[in-house]
Design an enzyme around this catalytic site. Sequence first.
Site, short mmCIF file in Angstrom:
data_model
loop_
_atom_site.label_atom_id
_atom_site.label_comp_id
_atom_site.label_asym_id
_atom_site.label_seq_id
_atom_site.Cartn_x
_atom_site.Cartn_y
_atom_site.Cartn_z
N GLU A 58 0.84 -1.20 0.00
CA GLU A 58 0.00 0.00 0.00
C GLU A 58 0.88 1.26 0.00
OE1 GLU A 58 -1.88 1.44 3.52
OE2 GLU A 58 -3.80 1.78 2.53
N TRP A 80 -8.41 -2.28 -0.17
CA TRP A 80 -9.15 -1.14 -0.74
C TRP A 80 -10.30 -1.59 -1.65
CZ3 TRP A 80 -9.43 3.72 0.75
CH2 TRP A 80 -8.39 4.23 1.54
N TYR A 94 -5.00 9.49 -1.75
CA TYR A 94 -3.62 9.78 -1.29
C TYR A 94 -2.57 9.94 -2.39
CZ TYR A 94 -5.73 8.19 3.07
OH TYR A 94 -6.55 8.04 4.15
N CYS A 146 -8.01 9.76 5.71
CA CYS A 146 -8.04 9.63 7.17
C CYS A 146 -6.71 10.10 7.73
CB CYS A 146 -8.30 8.19 7.56
SG CYS A 146 -9.96 7.70 7.14
N ARG A 166 -7.42 12.20 11.18
CA ARG A 166 -8.70 12.79 11.60
C ARG A 166 -9.67 11.74 12.12
NH1 ARG A 166 -12.82 11.29 8.39
NH2 ARG A 166 -12.15 10.40 6.42
N ASP A 169 -9.79 3.97 12.89
CA ASP A 169 -10.37 2.65 13.21
C ASP A 169 -9.29 1.93 14.02
OD1 ASP A 169 -11.08 -0.04 13.09
OD2 ASP A 169 -11.67 0.01 10.97
N1 MHF Z 1 -13.60 1.06 8.46
C1 MHF Z 1 -12.42 1.24 7.83
N2 MHF Z 1 -11.28 0.98 8.50
C2 MHF Z 1 -10.09 1.16 7.90
O1 MHF Z 1 -9.07 0.91 8.56
C3 MHF Z 1 -10.07 1.62 6.55
C4 MHF Z 1 -11.27 1.86 5.89
N3 MHF Z 1 -12.43 1.67 6.55
N4 MHF Z 1 -11.30 2.30 4.61
C5 MHF Z 1 -10.11 2.52 3.85
C6 MHF Z 1 -8.88 1.95 4.40
C7 MHF Z 1 -8.55 0.55 4.03
N5 MHF Z 1 -7.79 0.11 5.22
C8 MHF Z 1 -7.91 -1.19 5.70
C9 MHF Z 1 -8.93 -1.99 5.26
C10 MHF Z 1 -9.02 -3.30 5.73
C11 MHF Z 1 -8.08 -3.76 6.63
C12 MHF Z 1 -8.18 -5.19 7.07
O2 MHF Z 1 -9.16 -5.85 6.83
N6 MHF Z 1 -7.15 -5.71 7.70
C13 MHF Z 1 -7.06 -7.11 8.11
C14 MHF Z 1 -6.20 -7.94 7.20
C15 MHF Z 1 -6.29 -7.58 5.78
C16 MHF Z 1 -5.16 -8.09 4.92
O3 MHF Z 1 -4.03 -7.62 5.01
O4 MHF Z 1 -5.41 -8.97 4.10
C17 MHF Z 1 -6.43 -7.18 9.49
O5 MHF Z 1 -6.76 -8.08 10.23
O6 MHF Z 1 -5.56 -6.33 9.76
C18 MHF Z 1 -7.06 -2.95 7.07
C19 MHF Z 1 -6.98 -1.65 6.61
C20 MHF Z 1 -7.66 1.19 6.13
N7 MHF Z 1 -8.87 1.87 5.86
O1 LIG Z 2 -5.85 4.63 6.85
C1 LIG Z 2 -7.00 4.58 7.32
C2 LIG Z 2 -8.12 4.75 6.52
C3 LIG Z 2 -9.34 4.68 7.11
N1 LIG Z 2 -9.47 4.45 8.43
C4 LIG Z 2 -10.85 4.35 9.00
C5 LIG Z 2 -11.31 5.40 9.94
C6 LIG Z 2 -12.83 5.27 9.82
O2 LIG Z 2 -13.25 4.16 10.60
C7 LIG Z 2 -13.02 4.95 8.36
C8 LIG Z 2 -13.30 6.17 7.52
O3 LIG Z 2 -14.58 6.64 7.73
P1 LIG Z 2 -14.94 8.21 7.80
O4 LIG Z 2 -16.42 8.25 8.00
O5 LIG Z 2 -14.52 8.81 6.49
O6 LIG Z 2 -14.18 8.80 8.95
O7 LIG Z 2 -11.79 4.38 7.95
C9 LIG Z 2 -8.36 4.27 9.22
O8 LIG Z 2 -8.44 4.05 10.45
N2 LIG Z 2 -7.15 4.35 8.65
#
Ligand code: MHF
Ligand SMILES: O=c1ccn([C@H]2C[C@H](O)[C@@H](COP(=O)(O)O)O2)c(=O)[nH]1
Length: 264
Positions: A58, A80, A94, A146, A166, A169
């Site tokens: 990423e 993503w 980004y 974020c 900002r 998660d």
């Molecule tokens: N709700 C939410 N949380 C996020 O962290 C987040 C978003 N949305 N939207 C955009 C990006 C995408 N990012 C993400 C999305 C998924 C995982 C996730 O599912 N992680 C798993 C393993 C995934 C893998 O590497 O295959 C984990 O257990 O860490 C992590 C970051 C961070 N962002």
């Molecule tokens: O790098 C990242 C990208 C996204 N997130 C999380 C933070 C929120 O849970 C969602 C985004 O939702 P918004 O309503 O736009 O705030 O994704 C993260 O922690 N880190």
Amino acid sequence: MQQYLDLLRQVRDFGTDRGDRTGTGTRSVFGHQMRFDLSAGFPVTTTKKLHLKSIIHELLWFLAGDTNIKYLKDNGVRIWDEWADEKGDLGPVYGHQWRSWPTPDGGTVDQIQGLLDQIRNSPESRRLIVSAWNVADVDKMALPPCHCLFQFYVANGKLSCQLYQRSADLFLGVPFNIASYSLLTMMMAQVCDLEPGDFVHTFGDAHLYHNHFDQVDEQLSRTPGDLPHMHINPDVKDLFAFTFEDFELQDYVAQPHIPAPVAV
Ligand SMILES: Nc1nc(=O)c2c([nH]1)NC[C@@H]1CN(c3ccc(C(=O)N[C@@H](CCC(=O)O)C(=O)O)cc3)CN21
Ligand SMILES: O=c1ccn([C@H]2C[C@H](O)[C@@H](COP(=O)(O)O)O2)c(=O)[nH]1
């Protein structure tokens, strides 16, 4: 990573319950800061195995200025997928803002190249900033940034980085964000002939999704181990020339992965 575990505990035990855009529900605090000394080891969770491959790909994808998920998919990274359109596009997210922020006269600004030039030529500058929060473009993005602004600081031959996030998660995204910006700081330091200093992580809305509580309890019941070491190929001196093979996380001993659903 004790700071991270302390934050999970603090939000779980003392946060405020709020609704959120995804309809999942969160418990949050507003405003928090953590600091990681990058010479003390690479900050990844040892109480939950992290998928470092996704994090490295990423970051390389951001640095390449790419905003289509094809590169990620080709490398088995799915984080993503949920936000991309049918062509794999995410809008001007980004990578676009970092490498080609649009200017009113039709040109673009490469903020990362500008940052490298400034760190090398004017290390005491207080303007070593990259912003992904382009107000004019936010509505065109699949998800507004974020991790929206970061600043570097050079002192005593060390390079430090502070990120303003900002929205965070805490269970899924934040371990990725910590590792990603720590790695970026180490890469920047290497190509600027500096040592890595601190990564400072500053939060706005730091939240736990309600459907991550069991996973947080499980993680907090585990005892953290020693941090691993990130080895970076020392021959790379061009920030844009790094490849996946240039990184090796050594001595990463982690407890099993804890799966959790991502809120879309
Ligand atoms: N709700 C939410 N949380 C996020 O962290 C987040 C978003 N949305 N939207 C955009 C990006 C995408 N990012 C993400 C999305 C998924 C995982 C996730 O599912 N992680 C798993 C393993 C995934 C893998 O590497 O295959 C984990 O257990 O860490 C992590 C970051 C961070 N962002
Ligand atoms: O790098 C990242 C990208 C996204 N997130 C999380 C933070 C929120 O849970 C969602 C985004 O939702 P918004 O309503 O736009 O705030 O994704 C993260 O922690 N880190």
